[in-house]
Design a protein around this motif. Structure first.
Motif, PDB file in Angstrom:
ATOM      1  N   LEU A 285       0.833  -1.213   0.000  1.00  0.00           N
ATOM      2  CA  LEU A 285       0.000   0.000   0.000  1.00  0.00           C
ATOM      3  C   LEU A 285       0.862   1.255   0.000  1.00  0.00           C
ATOM      4  CD1 LEU A 285      -2.804   1.352   0.272  1.00  0.00           C
ATOM      5  CD2 LEU A 285      -2.529   1.143   2.762  1.00  0.00           C
ATOM      6  N   ALA A 286       1.890   1.290   0.843  1.00  0.00           N
ATOM      7  CA  ALA A 286       2.763   2.461   0.915  1.00  0.00           C
ATOM      8  C   ALA A 286       3.505   2.678  -0.396  1.00  0.00           C
ATOM      9  CB  ALA A 286       3.758   2.295   2.062  1.00  0.00           C
TER      10      ALA A 286
ATOM     11  N   LEU B 187       2.605   6.053  -2.588  1.00  0.00           N
ATOM     12  CA  LEU B 187       3.633   7.090  -2.649  1.00  0.00           C
ATOM     13  C   LEU B 187       3.815   7.566  -4.080  1.00  0.00           C
ATOM     14  CD1 LEU B 187       5.909   8.807  -1.476  1.00  0.00           C
ATOM     15  CD2 LEU B 187       7.440   6.844  -1.745  1.00  0.00           C
ATOM     16  N   ASP B 188       3.904   6.627  -4.997  1.00  0.00           N
ATOM     17  CA  ASP B 188       4.032   7.008  -6.404  1.00  0.00           C
ATOM     18  C   ASP B 188       2.809   7.792  -6.860  1.00  0.00           C
ATOM     19  OD1 ASP B 188       5.418   6.427  -9.183  1.00  0.00           O
ATOM     20  OD2 ASP B 188       3.292   5.996  -9.457  1.00  0.00           O
ATOM     21  N   LEU B 189       1.624   7.365  -6.408  1.00  0.00           N
ATOM     22  CA  LEU B 189       0.395   8.039  -6.805  1.00  0.00           C
ATOM     23  C   LEU B 189       0.432   9.517  -6.457  1.00  0.00           C
ATOM     24  CD1 LEU B 189      -2.597   8.322  -7.576  1.00  0.00           C
ATOM     25  CD2 LEU B 189      -3.180   7.411  -5.323  1.00  0.00           C
TER      26      LEU B 189
ATOM     27  N   ALA C  61      -1.737 -15.814  -8.179  1.00  0.00           N
ATOM     28  CA  ALA C  61      -3.178 -15.877  -8.421  1.00  0.00           C
ATOM     29  C   ALA C  61      -3.844 -14.515  -8.268  1.00  0.00           C
ATOM     30  CB  ALA C  61      -3.823 -16.880  -7.462  1.00  0.00           C
ATOM     31  N   MET C  62      -3.145 -13.566  -7.657  1.00  0.00           N
ATOM     32  CA  MET C  62      -3.729 -12.248  -7.433  1.00  0.00           C
ATOM     33  C   MET C  62      -2.948 -11.150  -8.155  1.00  0.00           C
ATOM     34  SD  MET C  62      -4.907 -10.756  -3.728  1.00  0.00           S
ATOM     35  CE  MET C  62      -5.850 -12.245  -3.409  1.00  0.00           C
ATOM     36  N   ARG C  63      -1.943 -11.519  -8.941  1.00  0.00           N
ATOM     37  CA  ARG C  63      -1.091 -10.516  -9.567  1.00  0.00           C
ATOM     38  C   ARG C  63      -1.861  -9.617 -10.534  1.00  0.00           C
ATOM     39  NH1 ARG C  63       3.757 -14.115  -9.830  1.00  0.00           N
ATOM     40  NH2 ARG C  63       5.210 -13.257  -8.307  1.00  0.00           N
ATOM     41  N   GLY C  64      -2.819 -10.189 -11.267  1.00  0.00           N
ATOM     42  CA  GLY C  64      -3.578  -9.369 -12.201  1.00  0.00           C
ATOM     43  C   GLY C  64      -4.348  -8.278 -11.493  1.00  0.00           C
ATOM     44  N   ARG C  65      -5.020  -8.628 -10.397  1.00  0.00           N
ATOM     45  CA  ARG C  65      -5.809  -7.639  -9.670  1.00  0.00           C
ATOM     46  C   ARG C  65      -4.931  -6.603  -8.986  1.00  0.00           C
ATOM     47  NH1 ARG C  65      -9.190 -12.309  -6.870  1.00  0.00           N
ATOM     48  NH2 ARG C  65      -7.366 -13.427  -7.696  1.00  0.00           N
ATOM     49  N   VAL C  66      -3.836  -7.054  -8.391  1.00  0.00           N
ATOM     50  CA  VAL C  66      -2.927  -6.092  -7.762  1.00  0.00           C
ATOM     51  C   VAL C  66      -2.241  -5.237  -8.820  1.00  0.00           C
ATOM     52  CG1 VAL C  66      -0.863  -5.854  -6.332  1.00  0.00           C
ATOM     53  CG2 VAL C  66      -2.613  -7.540  -5.725  1.00  0.00           C
ATOM     54  N   SER C  67      -1.874  -5.846  -9.959  1.00  0.00           N
ATOM     55  CA  SER C  67      -1.261  -5.075 -11.040  1.00  0.00           C
ATOM     56  C   SER C  67      -2.229  -4.023 -11.579  1.00  0.00           C
ATOM     57  CB  SER C  67      -0.823  -6.004 -12.184  1.00  0.00           C
ATOM     58  OG  SER C  67       0.235  -6.843 -11.781  1.00  0.00           O
ATOM     59  N   SER C  68      -3.533  -4.357 -11.627  1.00  0.00           N
ATOM     60  CA  SER C  68      -4.502  -3.379 -12.107  1.00  0.00           C
ATOM     61  C   SER C  68      -4.594  -2.192 -11.156  1.00  0.00           C
ATOM     62  CB  SER C  68      -5.881  -4.032 -12.278  1.00  0.00           C
ATOM     63  OG  SER C  68      -6.460  -4.364 -11.031  1.00  0.00           O
ATOM     64  N   LEU C  69      -4.527  -2.460  -9.853  1.00  0.00           N
ATOM     65  CA  LEU C  69      -4.544  -1.362  -8.891  1.00  0.00           C
ATOM     66  C   LEU C  69      -3.259  -0.548  -8.969  1.00  0.00           C
ATOM     67  CD1 LEU C  69      -6.109  -3.240  -5.838  1.00  0.00           C
ATOM     68  CD2 LEU C  69      -7.175  -1.409  -7.179  1.00  0.00           C
ATOM     69  N   SER C  70      -2.133  -1.252  -9.162  1.00  0.00           N
ATOM     70  CA  SER C  70      -0.876  -0.545  -9.332  1.00  0.00           C
ATOM     71  C   SER C  70      -0.913   0.328 -10.575  1.00  0.00           C
ATOM     72  CB  SER C  70       0.281  -1.550  -9.418  1.00  0.00           C
ATOM     73  OG  SER C  70       1.513  -0.898  -9.615  1.00  0.00           O
ATOM     74  N   GLN C  71      -1.470  -0.233 -11.676  1.00  0.00           N
ATOM     75  CA  GLN C  71      -1.580   0.559 -12.891  1.00  0.00           C
ATOM     76  C   GLN C  71      -2.504   1.749 -12.697  1.00  0.00           C
ATOM     77  OE1 GLN C  71      -2.234  -0.651 -17.398  1.00  0.00           O
ATOM     78  NE2 GLN C  71      -4.182  -0.584 -16.336  1.00  0.00           N
TER      79      GLN C  71
ATOM     80  N   ILE D 267      -0.497   4.345 -11.094  1.00  0.00           N
ATOM     81  CA  ILE D 267       0.460   4.889 -12.047  1.00  0.00           C
ATOM     82  C   ILE D 267      -0.235   5.817 -13.030  1.00  0.00           C
ATOM     83  CG2 ILE D 267       2.045   4.304 -13.934  1.00  0.00           C
ATOM     84  CD1 ILE D 267       2.633   1.694 -12.428  1.00  0.00           C
ATOM     85  N   SER D 268      -1.395   5.369 -13.526  1.00  0.00           N
ATOM     86  CA  SER D 268      -2.144   6.196 -14.471  1.00  0.00           C
ATOM     87  C   SER D 268      -2.668   7.450 -13.789  1.00  0.00           C
ATOM     88  CB  SER D 268      -3.304   5.397 -15.077  1.00  0.00           C
ATOM     89  OG  SER D 268      -3.984   6.159 -16.047  1.00  0.00           O
ATOM     90  N   ALA D 269      -3.086   7.293 -12.532  1.00  0.00           N
ATOM     91  CA  ALA D 269      -3.543   8.469 -11.800  1.00  0.00           C
ATOM     92  C   ALA D 269      -2.418   9.482 -11.660  1.00  0.00           C
ATOM     93  CB  ALA D 269      -4.067   8.063 -10.422  1.00  0.00           C
ATOM     94  N   SER D 270      -1.205   8.965 -11.389  1.00  0.00           N
ATOM     95  CA  SER D 270      -0.073   9.873 -11.244  1.00  0.00           C
ATOM     96  C   SER D 270       0.374  10.438 -12.576  1.00  0.00           C
ATOM     97  CB  SER D 270       1.099   9.148 -10.563  1.00  0.00           C
ATOM     98  OG  SER D 270       1.529   8.056 -11.341  1.00  0.00           O
ATOM     99  N   ASN D 271       0.114   9.718 -13.689  1.00  0.00           N
ATOM    100  CA  ASN D 271       0.523  10.193 -15.014  1.00  0.00           C
ATOM    101  C   ASN D 271      -0.606  10.935 -15.719  1.00  0.00           C
ATOM    102  OD1 ASN D 271       3.107   9.129 -14.720  1.00  0.00           O
ATOM    103  ND2 ASN D 271       2.523   7.170 -15.576  1.00  0.00           N
TER     104      ASN D 271
END
Length: 434
Positions: free
Chosen positions: A231-232, A236-238, A354-364, A367-371
């Protein structure tokens, strides 16, 4: 600290090599198209609007790309965890190829306008919403876990190489013939599609049919919320990059502050990629291993300082402003790459497959929010207080946010290595065993 042995290097794996080729081509296409999209929209707007009004159009383009991602994120992460990630990337690359081709044709025929540009921006946002989680979750399936940090660094080199060359290609192609940049992007997206077709079957997590899909979508958010280190790292990037969106205002600086035109815009847009590419190249052979949390925090502070320095080019004599601005953007890109490397490594290694897609979507999403959302924030703020104040204020805000995050999330500054606690404990027990 030594480089990985050759037989364990990520480039030894054919599927990963195809992945890198596709990633490089897609990034080249994305950056060559998007920098020109902003430049073209700004110039069209300036024919009938003031600098403030045209700056707001840049903000709207960022918003048009972000909103589809915002609303689709729960779905796209679930899709990446339940369907073949290769097929998802192939479909989205096909859509992006078509979008670039439409822009090339419209520009060639002379009927491109702001409505079409905004419409294509929405389509690009939708495609990237599905593409990002699938791409991000696919990479760890192509190499063994022990070489994943090196694979992330190499992927970062490819990404940053694309971000260096892409804007320059777009700027130079547009200067030669406006439709050429979009035609080039369409060809590159086609190359990326071809490379993704070469990747063979990869492990796919077993589908969970015992629980409702909506509940499974919520699981990704729950995991991020309860894992404070992840989460941190993501937030932070966001917030830091959301505020320090200097690159979103490069068209304004190129045309109305530094007066360097489309060619100068290409130089400015490529500068962050140069710094990031050099750092990523170094990490591909000498990746970070120790005190990763502190180094990430320091990198984001340096990112804010470099943003302030770039903003101050408006007060320098024109004879040195361009060179100083490029230097500041190189440092900005280098600092950002350190942060990106640490963030991606922590998120990938601390998340079950098994959860990488969902976590990657939140990470993206962050990232998109910050970009993209950062572009909207920067454009609207520039319209309100001026581009110079927006850039300098954003850099200051990034520094303040980083200091606050270091105090709010001690897990981040205390992160010594990339390994999750259970793996570190297992390693220690093996060392103590007779």
């Amino acid at each position: 600290m030594t480089a990985p042995s050759p037989h364990r290097h990520p480039l030894r794996f054919g599927d990963f090599r195809a992945y890198l080729i596709g990633r490089c081509a897609a990034v080249l296409a994305q950056y060559s198209m998007m920098i020109v999209l902003g430049w073209q929209a700004y110039n069209i707007a300036r024919e009938t609007m003031t600098t403030a009004g045209a700056s707001a159009q840049l903000g709207l383009i960022g918003l048009a790309q972000f909103l589809p991602l915002f609303f689709l994120t729960p779905l796209t992460g679930w899709v990446a965890d339940h369907y073949d990630r290769r097929i998802i990337t192939r479909l989205t690359l096909t859509l992006l190829t078509a979008a670039a081709a439409v822009l090339a044709f419209a520009t060639f025929e002379g009927w491109v306008g702001l409505p079409l540009i905004f419409g294509i921006a929405v389509i690009v946002g939708i495609a990237r919403a599905f593409n990002g989680p699938a791409y991000g979750a696919l990479a760890p399936n192509l190499v063994p876990r022990e070489v994943l940090p090196n694979a992330i660094a190499i992927s970062g080199v490819v990404w940053q190489a694309g971000s260096i060359v892409g804007p320059a290609l777009g700027g130079y192609a547009y200067a030669a013939t406006p439709w050429g940049a979009y035609a080039l992007a369409a060809i590159l997206y086609g190359v990326a599609l071809g490379a993704m077709m070469l990747i063979g079957p990869v492990p796919q997590p077993a589908r969970d049919i015992s629980r409702h899909p909506i509940r499974q979508m919520i699981d990704g958010l729950t995991y991020v919320r309860t894992n404070r280190l992840v989460l941190a790292t993501i937030t932070l990037d966001l917030f830091a990059v959301l505020l320090a969106g200097a690159t979103a205002l490069l068209p304004v600086y190129a045309r109305d502050i530094l007066h360097v035109g489309s060619t100068g815009l290409g130089h400015l847009a490529a500068a962050p990629g140069i710094g990031a590419g050099l750092v990523a190249l170094w990490f591909s052979f000498r990746p970070l291993k120790n005190e990763v949390g502190i180094k990430m925090l320091g990198a984001v502070i340096l990112f804010g300082i470099a943003t302030i320095a770039f903003g101050c080019t408006a007060f320098l004599p024109r004879s040195i402003a361009m060179e100083f601005g490029i230097g500041a953007l190189v440092v900005l890109g280098a600092a950002d790459m350190i942060s990106v490397f640490v963030r991606q490594s922590l998120v990938q290694l601390h998340t079950p497959d098994a959860m990488r897609g969902r976590v990657s979507s939140l990470s993206q999403l962050t990232i998109s929010a910050s970009n993209e959302l950062g572009e909207a924030e920067s454009g609207f703020l520039a319209a309100l207080v001026g581009p110079v104040a927006a850039v300098i204020g954003g850099g200051i805000g990034a520094i303040v946010i980083t200091l606050f995050w270091a105090r709010l999330f001690p897990e981040l500054r205390l992160a010594r290595t990339f390994d999750p606690p259970d793996i570190r404990a297992a390693d220690l027990s093996q060392e103590k065993a007779p």
